[in-house]
Design a protein around this motif. Sequence first.
Motif, PDB file in Angstrom:
ATOM      1  N   TYR A 169       6.747  -2.391   6.937  1.00  0.00           N
ATOM      2  CA  TYR A 169       6.222  -3.155   5.799  1.00  0.00           C
ATOM      3  C   TYR A 169       5.582  -4.445   6.284  1.00  0.00           C
ATOM      4  N   GLU A 170       6.244  -5.109   7.222  1.00  0.00           N
ATOM      5  CA  GLU A 170       5.739  -6.373   7.733  1.00  0.00           C
ATOM      6  C   GLU A 170       4.376  -6.182   8.410  1.00  0.00           C
ATOM      7  N   GLN A 171       4.228  -5.093   9.158  1.00  0.00           N
ATOM      8  CA  GLN A 171       2.935  -4.806   9.788  1.00  0.00           C
ATOM      9  C   GLN A 171       1.864  -4.525   8.746  1.00  0.00           C
ATOM     10  N   ARG A 172       2.209  -3.754   7.743  1.00  0.00           N
ATOM     11  CA  ARG A 172       1.255  -3.445   6.680  1.00  0.00           C
ATOM     12  C   ARG A 172       0.879  -4.708   5.904  1.00  0.00           C
ATOM     13  N   LEU A 173       1.839  -5.577   5.680  1.00  0.00           N
ATOM     14  CA  LEU A 173       1.577  -6.842   4.999  1.00  0.00           C
ATOM     15  C   LEU A 173       0.603  -7.695   5.799  1.00  0.00           C
ATOM     16  N   GLY A 174       0.805  -7.765   7.113  1.00  0.00           N
ATOM     17  CA  GLY A 174      -0.105  -8.528   7.957  1.00  0.00           C
ATOM     18  C   GLY A 174      -1.520  -7.975   7.906  1.00  0.00           C
ATOM     19  N   PHE A 221      10.832  -9.811  -3.404  1.00  0.00           N
ATOM     20  CA  PHE A 221       9.484 -10.363  -3.550  1.00  0.00           C
ATOM     21  C   PHE A 221       8.392  -9.463  -2.999  1.00  0.00           C
ATOM     22  N   GLY A 222       8.751  -8.286  -2.501  1.00  0.00           N
ATOM     23  CA  GLY A 222       7.763  -7.414  -1.875  1.00  0.00           C
ATOM     24  C   GLY A 222       6.676  -6.974  -2.839  1.00  0.00           C
ATOM     25  N   ASP A 223       5.495  -6.810  -2.304  1.00  0.00           N
ATOM     26  CA  ASP A 223       4.359  -6.339  -3.092  1.00  0.00           C
ATOM     27  C   ASP A 223       4.571  -4.856  -3.390  1.00  0.00           C
ATOM     28  N   GLY A 224       4.611  -4.503  -4.658  1.00  0.00           N
ATOM     29  CA  GLY A 224       4.892  -3.121  -5.056  1.00  0.00           C
ATOM     30  C   GLY A 224       3.943  -2.111  -4.434  1.00  0.00           C
ATOM     31  N   GLU A 225       2.673  -2.449  -4.402  1.00  0.00           N
ATOM     32  CA  GLU A 225       1.671  -1.544  -3.832  1.00  0.00           C
ATOM     33  C   GLU A 225       1.922  -1.341  -2.338  1.00  0.00           C
ATOM     34  N   LEU A 226       2.217  -2.409  -1.628  1.00  0.00           N
ATOM     35  CA  LEU A 226       2.478  -2.286  -0.194  1.00  0.00           C
ATOM     36  C   LEU A 226       3.776  -1.537   0.079  1.00  0.00           C
ATOM     37  N   VAL A 227       4.799  -1.757  -0.737  1.00  0.00           N
ATOM     38  CA  VAL A 227       6.057  -1.032  -0.567  1.00  0.00           C
ATOM     39  C   VAL A 227       5.818   0.465  -0.766  1.00  0.00           C
ATOM     40  N   ASP A 264       2.976   2.116  -0.450  1.00  0.00           N
ATOM     41  CA  ASP A 264       2.160   2.616   0.658  1.00  0.00           C
ATOM     42  C   ASP A 264       2.993   2.777   1.926  1.00  0.00           C
ATOM     43  N   THR A 265       3.874   1.832   2.179  1.00  0.00           N
ATOM     44  CA  THR A 265       4.730   1.922   3.364  1.00  0.00           C
ATOM     45  C   THR A 265       5.679   3.107   3.246  1.00  0.00           C
ATOM     46  N   LEU A 266       6.264   3.297   2.076  1.00  0.00           N
ATOM     47  CA  LEU A 266       7.152   4.443   1.866  1.00  0.00           C
ATOM     48  C   LEU A 266       6.416   5.766   2.020  1.00  0.00           C
ATOM     49  N   SER A 267       5.182   5.815   1.539  1.00  0.00           N
ATOM     50  CA  SER A 267       4.445   7.089   1.583  1.00  0.00           C
ATOM     51  C   SER A 267       4.059   7.475   3.001  1.00  0.00           C
ATOM     52  N   THR A 268       3.946   6.519   3.901  1.00  0.00           N
ATOM     53  CA  THR A 268       3.553   6.844   5.276  1.00  0.00           C
ATOM     54  C   THR A 268       4.691   6.684   6.272  1.00  0.00           C
ATOM     55  N   TYR A 269       5.837   6.198   5.829  1.00  0.00           N
ATOM     56  CA  TYR A 269       6.952   5.959   6.738  1.00  0.00           C
ATOM     57  C   TYR A 269       7.526   7.271   7.246  1.00  0.00           C
ATOM     58  N   GLU A 270       7.788   7.327   8.535  1.00  0.00           N
ATOM     59  CA  GLU A 270       8.414   8.501   9.135  1.00  0.00           C
ATOM     60  C   GLU A 270       9.746   8.089   9.742  1.00  0.00           C
ATOM     61  N   ILE A 271      10.755   8.874   9.465  1.00  0.00           N
ATOM     62  CA  ILE A 271      12.076   8.585  10.000  1.00  0.00           C
ATOM     63  C   ILE A 271      12.010   8.681  11.517  1.00  0.00           C
ATOM     64  N   SER A 272      12.597   7.701  12.170  1.00  0.00           N
ATOM     65  CA  SER A 272      12.576   7.682  13.630  1.00  0.00           C
ATOM     66  C   SER A 272      13.962   8.016  14.170  1.00  0.00           C
TER      67      SER A 272
END
Length: 172
Positions: free
Chosen positions: A28-33, A112-118, A120-128
Amino acid sequence: MIRHLFLILLVITGGIGASQLPSFARAYEQRLGGALGEVQKMVDAFALQASAEGLDFQQLAERHRQSGDTAVRGTADRMTALADRRGVLAEQKRMLDAAPTSFDKLVSIARFGDGELVRDTLSTYEISATLDPAFGAAGVGLGWLIYGAAGSLFGRRRRSTPGGLVRRRLPK
């Protein structure tokens, strides 16, 4: 037997799921940046245009807003929205940068997270395969709590004997 399998499933799911949270916070932090950088570029382009015309950003937006052309008035709305979004994203980035621990970052994202970014991050997040032990332990504990809450919510059924009679304990 099924209750034990349910417990194992909850504990494993909780442990693995919770151990992924710090990795999600980093994503999320990377996407926010990246989002902040892109919005900043657009605002800078409008500011450069305003400067070339001898105006500041707000004056250019106001000039667009007073135009008779609806497309130009729409540009003023987009300019203002971009400037507002830049401020919101910059504040979120500042809060995340100030958060000392992964837990604090997750709380900040949740509050406080941006809903759209959250999303988007969830939709592309892959479990590591990386598992965070502290968050994993918390997830295991959460799994136990959910199991206990479900057990108290649904209660235990009395077992009957093979003949259908309910076993009763005799008073001592």
